[in-house]
Design a protein around this motif. Structure first.
Motif, PDB file in Angstrom:
ATOM      1  N   GLY A 287      11.376  67.116 -16.960  1.00 42.92           N
ATOM      2  CA  GLY A 287      10.170  66.623 -17.620  1.00 42.92           C
ATOM      3  C   GLY A 287      10.213  65.161 -18.008  1.00 42.92           C
ATOM      4  N   TYR A 288      11.315  64.458 -17.668  1.00 44.56           N
ATOM      5  CA  TYR A 288      11.432  63.058 -18.078  1.00 44.56           C
ATOM      6  C   TYR A 288      10.335  62.216 -17.441  1.00 44.56           C
ATOM      7  CZ  TYR A 288      13.348  58.378 -18.767  1.00 44.56           C
ATOM      8  OH  TYR A 288      13.511  57.055 -19.117  1.00 44.56           O
ATOM      9  N   MET A 289      10.165  62.377 -16.133  1.00 43.03           N
ATOM     10  CA  MET A 289       9.206  61.539 -15.415  1.00 43.03           C
ATOM     11  C   MET A 289       7.770  61.856 -15.825  1.00 43.03           C
ATOM     12  SD  MET A 289       9.301  59.018 -13.432  1.00 43.03           S
ATOM     13  CE  MET A 289       8.131  58.011 -12.525  1.00 43.03           C
ATOM     14  N   SER A 290       7.468  63.134 -16.057  1.00 36.55           N
ATOM     15  CA  SER A 290       6.111  63.470 -16.482  1.00 36.55           C
ATOM     16  C   SER A 290       5.820  62.910 -17.879  1.00 36.55           C
ATOM     17  CB  SER A 290       5.909  64.984 -16.467  1.00 36.55           C
ATOM     18  OG  SER A 290       6.851  65.629 -17.304  1.00 36.55           O
ATOM     19  N   GLY A 291       6.816  63.024 -18.786  1.00 38.19           N
ATOM     20  CA  GLY A 291       6.641  62.460 -20.128  1.00 38.19           C
ATOM     21  C   GLY A 291       6.509  60.951 -20.085  1.00 38.19           C
ATOM     22  N   PHE A 292       7.336  60.316 -19.245  1.00 41.43           N
ATOM     23  CA  PHE A 292       7.275  58.862 -19.089  1.00 41.43           C
ATOM     24  C   PHE A 292       5.916  58.452 -18.522  1.00 41.43           C
ATOM     25  CE2 PHE A 292       7.808  55.447 -15.877  1.00 41.43           C
ATOM     26  CZ  PHE A 292       7.968  54.382 -16.739  1.00 41.43           C
ATOM     27  N   GLY A 293       5.439  59.206 -17.520  1.00 45.02           N
ATOM     28  CA  GLY A 293       4.155  58.873 -16.899  1.00 45.02           C
ATOM     29  C   GLY A 293       3.001  58.994 -17.867  1.00 45.02           C
ATOM     30  N   ILE A 294       2.994  60.067 -18.659  1.00 40.45           N
ATOM     31  CA  ILE A 294       1.921  60.252 -19.643  1.00 40.45           C
ATOM     32  C   ILE A 294       1.949  59.120 -20.671  1.00 40.45           C
ATOM     33  CG2 ILE A 294       1.114  61.730 -21.523  1.00 40.45           C
ATOM     34  CD1 ILE A 294       2.072  64.133 -19.846  1.00 40.45           C
ATOM     35  N   ALA A 295       3.152  58.753 -21.118  1.00 42.34           N
ATOM     36  CA  ALA A 295       3.279  57.663 -22.083  1.00 42.34           C
ATOM     37  C   ALA A 295       2.753  56.357 -21.499  1.00 42.34           C
ATOM     38  CB  ALA A 295       4.741  57.509 -22.505  1.00 42.34           C
ATOM     39  N   MET A 296       3.064  56.071 -20.238  1.00 38.63           N
ATOM     40  CA  MET A 296       2.592  54.847 -19.605  1.00 38.63           C
ATOM     41  C   MET A 296       1.067  54.836 -19.481  1.00 38.63           C
ATOM     42  SD  MET A 296       4.962  52.605 -18.922  1.00 38.63           S
ATOM     43  CE  MET A 296       4.278  51.609 -17.595  1.00 38.63           C
ATOM     44  N   VAL A 297       0.504  55.965 -19.108  1.00 38.83           N
ATOM     45  CA  VAL A 297      -0.951  56.033 -18.962  1.00 38.83           C
ATOM     46  C   VAL A 297      -1.630  55.818 -20.315  1.00 38.83           C
ATOM     47  CG1 VAL A 297      -2.885  57.571 -18.449  1.00 38.83           C
ATOM     48  CG2 VAL A 297      -0.931  57.472 -16.897  1.00 38.83           C
TER      49      VAL A 297
END
Length: 466
Positions: free
Chosen positions: A48-58
């Protein structure tokens, strides 16, 4: 007031911000220097690191882009809109980037293949760097409009769609970017990462060459340092889930956070300045410019509030109406400047005889003053008026045409009542005004008490019409 408006108009870079920015840049560079030799160290994938990172970036970038678009429209600056476009581009391109990343939203890529995520990563950093260069080289005098924002949004979405199609459907026509399906690039494709890194370095240099000293540019420079470190460690780490890859993701988020925090700080500072200026305006709107007492507008508001409170609590409310005796003769004799000074001295004496926080003294108009005394009966109000006369006698302001005393005196009318059903503030004011004229008719320099109960609602209405 002028100082507050200056703060609102021009919020420059403070020395504290410059020092903080230097410290952060130093920490970023030191961290990158320490992380570079260890960048290739493989680490365990974090679910879930990349999904969490992606949501934070968006989320971070869409907020930042919205703030910059709004700021550009308010200030009518196309340059700020262009900066907002750069962060909006990051917001939009992260949608296909996360969808193409294995383990981003699902275990397998939703669109394209594993290589698609690498190409979209290249498009992200190259496009962002180019948009920063576009921002830094734009003239600040160019006016920005809502049409510019709409055009930027539509063009950005269209470009991201084309880049996504190229990174997915056009993947067979692009160079291979993964070695053994794991590491990024090889010697035959090193021109691609060199181009990505070079564009971000040029973007950093362009921001550094900007002459305007504004927090927006200072913290964008900090963000661009983080962006360059992000690209460097991602490429040097050479693979997903390496130490360099993880560290780069944190600096990616910091690239936007640095500018976002600076914008929020600027908004907070602006709000503080506006609140201070608004407080000054409110004070000026309710204060008499000559005597610094409350003005007629404030008096009317306070009287209505205190009347309703006294009616609710069934307590007496008192009113003093005060007039300077023979003030026209005073002005004719001593001049209007001396008359203004006389009114200021009387106002000071007024403030000395009202001691409770709820008591209000106001300039009613010309040489007339009024005092509101909550929770006070007629006897207490009369005592306040007599104390004022004694103080003014002690001050002994010369007035040759006020015979036989030859100093400034006052006539004071007092009224007090417990507000009841059907009554109004006009009844209280009418009784005080009637008492004031009695004081004048009886020889001035005295206090007379009016009787509000003698004034019927009809008499009050007739008084107001006249």
């Amino acid at each position: 007031m002028d100082e507050e408006l200056y703060l609102i108009k021009d919020a420059g870079v403070s020395p504290r911000q410059i020092r903080l920015a230097r410290v952060i840049i130093g920490i970023l560079l030191l961290s990158a220097a320490v992380a570079t030799p260890l960048a290739t160290t493989p680490l365990l994938p974090i679910p879930g690191y990349m999904s969490g990172f992606g949501i934070a970036m968006v989320v971070v970038n869409v907020i930042l882009a919205s703030l910059l678009f709004a700021k550009g429209l308010i200030e009518r600056k196309e340059r700020t809109i262009r900066l907002g476009t750069a962060y909006f581009f990051v917001t939009v391109i992260f949608v296909p980037l996360i969808a193409a990343f294995p383990g981003g939203l699902m275990e397998a890529p939703i669109i394209g293949s594993t290589s698609s995520a690498v190409w979209l990563w290249c498009c992200w950093h190259t496009g962002f760097g180019l948009l920063i260069i576009r921002y830094a080289t734009n003239s600040e005098e160019t006016a920005g409009t809502a049409a510019d924002v709409r055009r930027s949004i539509l063009v950005t979405i269209a470009v991201v769609v084309l880049l996504t199609l190229a990174a997915t459907l056009g993947l067979p026509y692009l160079p291979e970017v993964l070695r053994n399906g794991h590491d990024f690039f090889d010697d035959s494709t090193m021109l691609i990462p060199a181009l990505v890194f070079g564009v971000n370095v040029i973007g950093l240099l362009c921001v550094m060459r900007m002459r305007e000293e504004k927090p927006e540019q200072l913290w964008l420079m900090v963000g661009m340092v983080a962006a360059c470190i992000d690209v460097w460690l991602t490429l040097y780490g050479g693979a997903r889930f390496s130490l360099g890859w993880y560290f780069a993701k944190m600096t990616s988020l910091f690239t936007s956070l640095a500018v976002l925090v600076s914008q929020l700080y600027g908004i907070t500072r602006l709000y503080h300045s506006i609140a201070g200026a608004n407080q000054i305006l409110m004070t000026q709107a309710n204060q008499d410019g000559l005597t610094a007492l409350s003005n007629r507008r404030c008096f009317d508001q306070v009287l209505e509030i205190e009347w309703n409170r006294a009616r609710r609590d069934k307590r007496s409310l008192a009113l003093l109406m005060i007039d300077v005796d023979h003030f026209k003769k005073y002005n004719d004799c001593y001049g209007h400047l001396a008359g203004d000074d006389c009114l200021r001295q009387i106002a000071q004496q007024l403030l000395r005889v009202i001691n409770r926080p709820g008591d209000v003294a106001a300039r009613y108009g010309g040489e007339e003053f009024v005092v509101i005394l909550p929770n006070t009966d007629a006897a207490g109000a009369r005592l306040v008026g007599e104390r004022l006369l004694l103080n003014l006698t002690a001050a002994s302001i010369p007035h040759a045409h006020n015979q036989p005393l030859c100093h400034v005196t006052l006539s004071i009318g007092v009224s007090a009542m417990v507000p009841g059903p059907g009554g109004s503030t006009s009844t209280l004011a009418l009784a005080a005004d009637k008492a004031l004229y009695e004081a004048k008719d009886n020889g001035r320099n005295q206090v007379c008490i009016g009787r509000p109960e003698l004034f019927s609602p009809a008499a009050t209405s007739a008084f107001l019409m006249n």
